[in-house]
Design a protein around this motif. Structure first.
Motif, short mmCIF file in Angstrom:
data_model
loop_
_atom_site.label_atom_id
_atom_site.label_comp_id
_atom_site.label_asym_id
_atom_site.label_seq_id
_atom_site.Cartn_x
_atom_site.Cartn_y
_atom_site.Cartn_z
N LEU A 152 21.09 6.05 115.24
CA LEU A 152 20.36 5.12 114.51
C LEU A 152 19.05 4.85 115.37
CD1 LEU A 152 22.07 2.58 112.31
CD2 LEU A 152 20.82 4.50 111.58
N LEU A 153 19.37 4.58 116.64
CA LEU A 153 18.37 4.02 117.50
C LEU A 153 17.62 5.26 117.88
CD1 LEU A 153 20.17 1.51 120.08
CD2 LEU A 153 18.34 1.17 118.08
N ARG A 154 18.19 6.49 118.25
CA ARG A 154 17.44 7.53 118.82
C ARG A 154 16.57 8.07 117.46
NH1 ARG A 154 22.54 9.91 121.70
NH2 ARG A 154 21.92 9.28 123.77
N GLY A 155 16.83 7.84 116.07
CA GLY A 155 16.01 8.13 115.18
C GLY A 155 14.94 7.27 114.82
N ALA A 156 15.18 5.84 114.99
CA ALA A 156 14.24 4.82 115.29
C ALA A 156 13.07 5.27 116.10
CB ALA A 156 14.71 3.63 115.21
N PRO A 158 13.24 -7.01 106.68
CA PRO A 158 14.46 -7.30 106.96
C PRO A 158 15.90 -7.03 106.32
CG PRO A 158 12.90 -9.15 107.27
CD PRO A 158 12.16 -8.04 106.61
N ASP A 159 15.62 -7.05 105.05
CA ASP A 159 16.55 -6.71 104.06
C ASP A 159 16.86 -5.27 104.14
OD1 ASP A 159 16.81 -9.22 103.20
OD2 ASP A 159 15.50 -8.89 101.43
N ALA A 160 15.88 -4.31 104.29
CA ALA A 160 16.51 -3.13 104.31
C ALA A 160 17.00 -2.67 105.63
CB ALA A 160 15.23 -2.06 104.24
N THR A 161 16.67 -3.04 106.86
CA THR A 161 17.02 -2.70 108.08
C THR A 161 18.45 -3.68 108.25
OG1 THR A 161 14.72 -3.02 109.23
CG2 THR A 161 16.73 -3.25 110.59
N ALA A 162 18.71 -4.62 107.61
CA ALA A 162 19.99 -5.52 107.81
C ALA A 162 20.93 -4.62 106.96
CB ALA A 162 19.93 -6.72 107.31
N ALA A 163 20.72 -4.05 105.77
CA ALA A 163 21.50 -3.29 104.98
C ALA A 163 21.93 -2.05 105.63
CB ALA A 163 20.83 -2.81 103.49
N THR A 164 21.13 -1.35 106.32
CA THR A 164 21.62 -0.16 107.20
C THR A 164 22.46 -0.41 108.15
OG1 THR A 164 19.26 0.82 106.64
CG2 THR A 164 20.83 1.74 108.38
N TRP A 165 22.05 -1.56 109.10
CA TRP A 165 23.10 -1.83 110.05
C TRP A 165 24.29 -2.46 109.69
CZ3 TRP A 165 22.22 -0.39 115.02
CH2 TRP A 165 21.36 0.40 115.41
#
Length: 120
Positions: free
Chosen positions: A8-12, A46-53
């Protein structure tokens, strides 16, 4: 879990290092945390980011790789927030892979694994 988080971090990192990412970095810097503007950027909300994580972390909890108490949006998103910090605060055009590994190994994994542990 480590592989999932690094992926996930590498993709971001690839995304934020791209030409489009440069525009996003400028918008984030200009927004100065303005929630209204950030809400207009779907992948930055924030909601989309939190949902993925939370999904990744929930799977890790199910496998016994993370403490159930770690399932909190602020805990789940620590790694991506630290990466975003590299771009927005430090102004890097791309984060070196060793920084991503450090975020995961030195901050994220210890945090989510020890979240429910009681001190000795």
């Amino acid at each position: 879990m480590r592989d999932d988080v690094l992926e996930l971090l590498r993709g971001a990192n690839r995304h934020w290092s791209s030409s489009l990412g440069a525009i996003l970095r400028e918008l984030l810097a200009a927004a100065g945390g303005a929630a209204e503007l950030l809400a207009q950027l779907p992948e930055q909300s924030p909601d989309a980011t939190a949902a993925t994580w939370l999904t990744i972390l929930g799977r890790a909890v199910a496998r016994g790789e993370a403490a159930p108490e770690a399932l909190h949006p602020r805990v789940a998103t620590v790694a991506i927030v630290l990466l975003r910090n590299e771009f927005v605060v430090r102004g890097v055009p791309t984060a070196p892979d060793d920084v991503l590994v450090e975020i995961v190994d030195e901050v994220y994994l210890p945090l989510v694994r020890q979240r429910g542990a009681t001190p000795s």
